[in-house]
Design a protein around this motif. Structure first.
Motif, PDB file in Angstrom:
ATOM      1  N   ALA A 122      47.938  38.250  38.353  1.00 59.63           N
ATOM      2  CA  ALA A 122      47.016  38.128  37.371  1.00 59.63           C
ATOM      3  C   ALA A 122      45.705  37.904  38.052  1.00 59.63           C
ATOM      4  O   ALA A 122      44.668  38.406  37.905  1.00 59.63           O
ATOM      5  N   ARG A 126      42.346  40.938  38.563  1.00 56.53           N
ATOM      6  CA  ARG A 126      41.043  40.690  37.989  1.00 56.53           C
ATOM      7  C   ARG A 126      40.462  40.681  39.358  1.00 56.53           C
ATOM      8  O   ARG A 126      39.247  41.275  39.137  1.00 56.53           O
ATOM      9  N   GLU A 127      40.724  40.140  40.319  1.00 55.18           N
ATOM     10  CA  GLU A 127      40.007  40.514  41.665  1.00 55.18           C
ATOM     11  C   GLU A 127      39.596  41.952  41.725  1.00 55.18           C
ATOM     12  O   GLU A 127      38.574  42.158  42.344  1.00 55.18           O
ATOM     13  N   ASP A 129      40.193  44.430  39.802  1.00 58.10           N
ATOM     14  CA  ASP A 129      39.845  45.224  38.651  1.00 58.10           C
ATOM     15  C   ASP A 129      40.839  46.449  38.495  1.00 58.10           C
ATOM     16  O   ASP A 129      40.566  47.618  38.545  1.00 58.10           O
ATOM     17  N   HIS A 132      47.523  45.589  35.652  1.00 56.37           N
ATOM     18  CA  HIS A 132      48.598  44.637  36.081  1.00 56.37           C
ATOM     19  C   HIS A 132      49.822  44.977  35.328  1.00 56.37           C
ATOM     20  O   HIS A 132      49.957  44.689  34.009  1.00 56.37           O
ATOM     21  N   GLU A 166      48.377  37.979  29.133  1.00 53.63           N
ATOM     22  CA  GLU A 166      47.133  38.518  30.105  1.00 53.63           C
ATOM     23  C   GLU A 166      47.431  39.615  30.765  1.00 53.63           C
ATOM     24  O   GLU A 166      46.466  40.307  31.302  1.00 53.63           O
ATOM     25  N   ASP A 168      48.535  43.773  31.663  1.00 53.04           N
ATOM     26  CA  ASP A 168      48.289  44.763  30.753  1.00 53.04           C
ATOM     27  C   ASP A 168      49.599  45.384  30.274  1.00 53.04           C
ATOM     28  O   ASP A 168      49.632  46.211  29.161  1.00 53.04           O
ATOM     29  N   GLY A 408      39.220  44.837  29.427  1.00 51.28           N
ATOM     30  CA  GLY A 408      39.360  43.388  29.994  1.00 51.28           C
ATOM     31  C   GLY A 408      37.928  43.076  30.413  1.00 51.28           C
ATOM     32  O   GLY A 408      36.849  43.774  30.339  1.00 51.28           O
ATOM     33  N   PRO A 409      37.938  41.904  31.073  1.00 54.18           N
ATOM     34  CA  PRO A 409      36.373  41.371  31.317  1.00 54.18           C
ATOM     35  C   PRO A 409      36.228  42.383  32.653  1.00 54.18           C
ATOM     36  O   PRO A 409      37.112  42.829  33.295  1.00 54.18           O
ATOM     37  N   PRO A 411      35.272  43.127  36.695  1.00 57.96           N
ATOM     38  CA  PRO A 411      35.737  42.427  37.828  1.00 57.96           C
ATOM     39  C   PRO A 411      35.083  41.272  38.366  1.00 57.96           C
ATOM     40  O   PRO A 411      33.837  41.327  38.049  1.00 57.96           O
ATOM     41  N   GLN A 412      35.918  40.616  38.748  1.00 57.53           N
ATOM     42  CA  GLN A 412      35.164  39.163  39.190  1.00 57.53           C
ATOM     43  C   GLN A 412      35.903  38.739  40.519  1.00 57.53           C
ATOM     44  O   GLN A 412      37.342  38.803  40.707  1.00 57.53           O
ATOM     45  N   VAL A 414      37.821  35.942  41.750  1.00 50.31           N
ATOM     46  CA  VAL A 414      38.668  34.833  41.119  1.00 50.31           C
ATOM     47  C   VAL A 414      39.349  34.095  42.138  1.00 50.31           C
ATOM     48  O   VAL A 414      39.684  32.838  41.982  1.00 50.31           O
TER      49      VAL A 414
END
Ligand code: UDP
Length: 418
Positions: A122, A126-127, A129, A132, A166, A168, A408-409, A411-412, A414
Motif C-alpha cells: 500500500a 501510493r509512492e 502512483d 495495487h 485500500e 485497488d 485515488g489521491p 501521488p505522494q 509516503v
C-alpha cells in the motif's frame, strides 16, 4: 490495452524458495513461484521482493527466466515471528523503493501477498502512483469464524479490515472467498477478482501406485492414507488421527503425514499424544517436509488423501491429489468445495468430527473399483486448473487496471527517507 511491462511482487514474510510445509510456507509460496514464472513467459519482467532472513542470501537471485528474487534488508537477517514483522513493513517498502531507484527501473504495478506484504505494498503503490493488487491467502476474521480457538493478533485484524478497502483489487481463489470478503469485510464484489489456483499436471498426474510405493519403500499391501501440509491446528489433523480409531478395518492401515519443519515439533508432539490416547499411535507416521518436486510420489502411493482442515482458501493439496488420480476426503469448507465434488472424485464432510471421516475413508478403502472410478474422475476434473490460465487471468486484470486507471489521491512521497 496497456500491457504491464514490469511487475513488483511482494512476498515479505516468506520466500518463494523456502522449504515447503514449514510454519510459514505452503500454498502461497507455490503460487508466487508458479505465477511469476508464467507471467514472465508472457514477456512481463517480474521482480519478487522478500525479506532477507539469512545473511548469506544474495541481493538478487535469478528464479526463472524473466523472474528475479530480490532480498531486502528489514530487521535482522534471521528468522523472525510474524508479530515482529508488522512494524518492519515500512522499512521493507523503503528498501524496495531504494532498490528500484538504484536500478533506475519503474514498476507498473504492485502485487502483494498476505497482509504483511499488503501493508508494505500500500505504501509503495501510493509512492509510485501505480495500481495495487493484493491476495490475502488467509484472513484473520475468516480463520476465527472457521475455528473459534484460533489466535490472531489484534494488529492483523485491524490491518486487514483497513487494507481490504485500500487496495485497488483483491484476487480471491474462489467465489466463496469473494462472498466472505463482502459479508465479513464489506468489500464490494466488483473490487474482487476471482481467479482459481492451478496445478502443475506434469508433476501431478496418475502414475502406477506400485512404482511409487517401491520408490518410497511403502508396503504394496498396505492401505495408505495421506495428509500433506503445514502442521497447525487449523489443518484439523486431530480429527483425522481420531478417525483412525473408528475405522472398521485397520489391518495394514497407515496414515502418512507429510510436512512440518522443526518449528512444528510442539504441534507434532501434541498430535502424537492425540494418537496415543486414541490407541492408534502405531498407525501414524510423521514423514517430515518433502520438497515439492518429490511430493508427487506420495500422492501416487496413497489410496486416499484426506484434507480435514477447518478452512482452506483454495487447498492446493486437494487439487494436487486429485490431479494425481487419487480420491480425496475433505472437509466441506472454503476452496475445497471448488475442487472436491462429493461422490464424484471424493467426499466432502460437513462435520468437523472423526466419525463421518472414518465412514467415507472406510468405504473407499474397502472398495477398490470405487476408488479407481473416483480416481479416474479426479484426474479429469483437474484439467481446468492450470497455472498458465491463472497467469493470463492476472494479465487481463493488470491490463484493465492500467487502462482504466484507479481513482485515488495524487501521488505522494509516503515512505520516510532512510
Ligand atoms: N507442500 C510441500 N511439501 C511439504 C508440505 C507441503 O511441497 O512437505 C506443498 C503442497 O504440495 C502444496 C502446498 O505445500 O503445494 C500447501 O498448499 P495448501 O494450499 O494445501 O495449504 P496452505 O499452505 O496454503 O495452507
Amino acid at each position: 490495452m496497456l500491457p504491464a511491462q514490469r511487475l513488483a511482487v511482494l512476498s515479505f514474510h516468506t520466500s518463494p524458495l523456502a522449504q515447503l510445509g514449514g510454519r510459514e510456507s505452503g500454498g502461497m509460496n507455490v503460487y508466487v513461484r508458479e505465477v511469476s514464472a508464467h507471467l514472465a513467459r508472457s514477456g512481463l519482467a517480474v521482480d519478487v521482493f522478500t525479506r532477507r532472513s539469512d545473511a548469506l542470501q544474495p541481493d538478487v537471485l535469478p528464479m526463472a527466466p524473466g523472474v528475479r528474487l530480490v532480498h531486502i534488508d528489514a530487521g535482522p537477517p534471521e528468522r523472525l515471528e510474524k508479530e515482529e514483522l508488522h512494524p518492519l513493513a515500512g522499512t521493507f517498502a523503503r528498501g524496495v523503493a531504494d532498490f528500484a531507484a538504484a536500478e533506475g527501473v519503474a514498476y507498473d504495478l504492485v502485487h502483494s501477498h498476505y497482509w504483511l506484504a499488503v501493508e508494505a505494498g500500500a505504501l509503495l503503490a501510493r509512492e509510485w502512483d501505480v495500481p495495487h493488487v493484493a491476495m490475502f491467502h488467509t484472513l484473520a476474521e475468516v480463520k476465527l469464524l472457521a475455528r473459534s480457538s484460533e489466535r490472531e493478533p489484534e494488529a492483523r485484524r485491524e490491518a486487514e479490515r483497513r487494507l481490504v478497502h485500500e487496495v485497488d483489487r483483491i484476487v480471491a481463489a474462489t467465489e466463496h472467498e469473494q462472498r466472505l470478503l463482502d459479508q465479513v469485510y464489506g468489500v464490494p464484489r466488483d473490487r474482487v477478482e476471482v481467479i482459481p489456483l492451478g496445478v502443475d499436471r506434469e508433476r501431478f498426474r496418475p502414475r502406477a501406485q506400485l512404482d511409487a510405493r517401491t520408490a518410497l519403500g511403502i508396503d504394496p499391501e498396505a492401505r495408505v492414507l495421506l495428509a500433506v501440509g503445514r502442521i497447525e491446528p487449523l489443518k484439523g489433523l486431530d480429527i483425522l488421527i481420531e478417525s483412525l480409531a473408528e475405522m472398521a478395518g485397520r489391518d495394514g492401515l497407515q496414515l502418512l503425514i507429510v510436512g512440518g519443519d522443526e518449528r512444528a515439533e510442539r504441534e507434532i508432539a501434541r498430535l502424537r499424544e492425540v494418537a496415543r490416547e486414541a490407541g492408534v499411535e502405531a498407525l501414524v507416521r510423521f514423514v517430515g517436509p518433502v520438497p515439492h518436486e518429490r511430493i508427487g510420489a506420495y500422492y501416487n502411493a496413497a489410496d486416499v488423501v484426506v484434507v480435514p482442515s477447518f478452512y482452506e482458501s483454495f487447498g492446493l493439496v486437494a487439487a494436487e491429489a486429485l490431479a494425481s488420480g487419487v480420491p480425496v476426503v475433505a472437509s466441506r469448507v472454503g476452496g475445497l468445495t471448488s475442487t472436491v465434488a462429493d461422490g464424484r472424485n471424493g467426499y466432502l464432510i460437513p462435520w468437523r468430527c472423526p466419525g463421518p471421516f472414518a465412514e467415507k475413508i472406510d468405504l473407499l478403502l474397502a472398495n477398490r473399483p470405487l476408488r479407481e472410478a473416483l480416481g479416474a474422475t479426479a484426474a479429469r476434473s483437474m484439467e481446468r486448473f492450470e497455472w498458465p490460465a491463472v497467469a493470463s487471468g492476472l494479465l487481463d486484470l493488470y491490463a484493465s487496471l492500467l487502462r482504466d486507471g484507479v481513482p485515488g489521491p495524487a501521488p505522494q512521497p509516503v515512505l520516510a527517507a532512510p
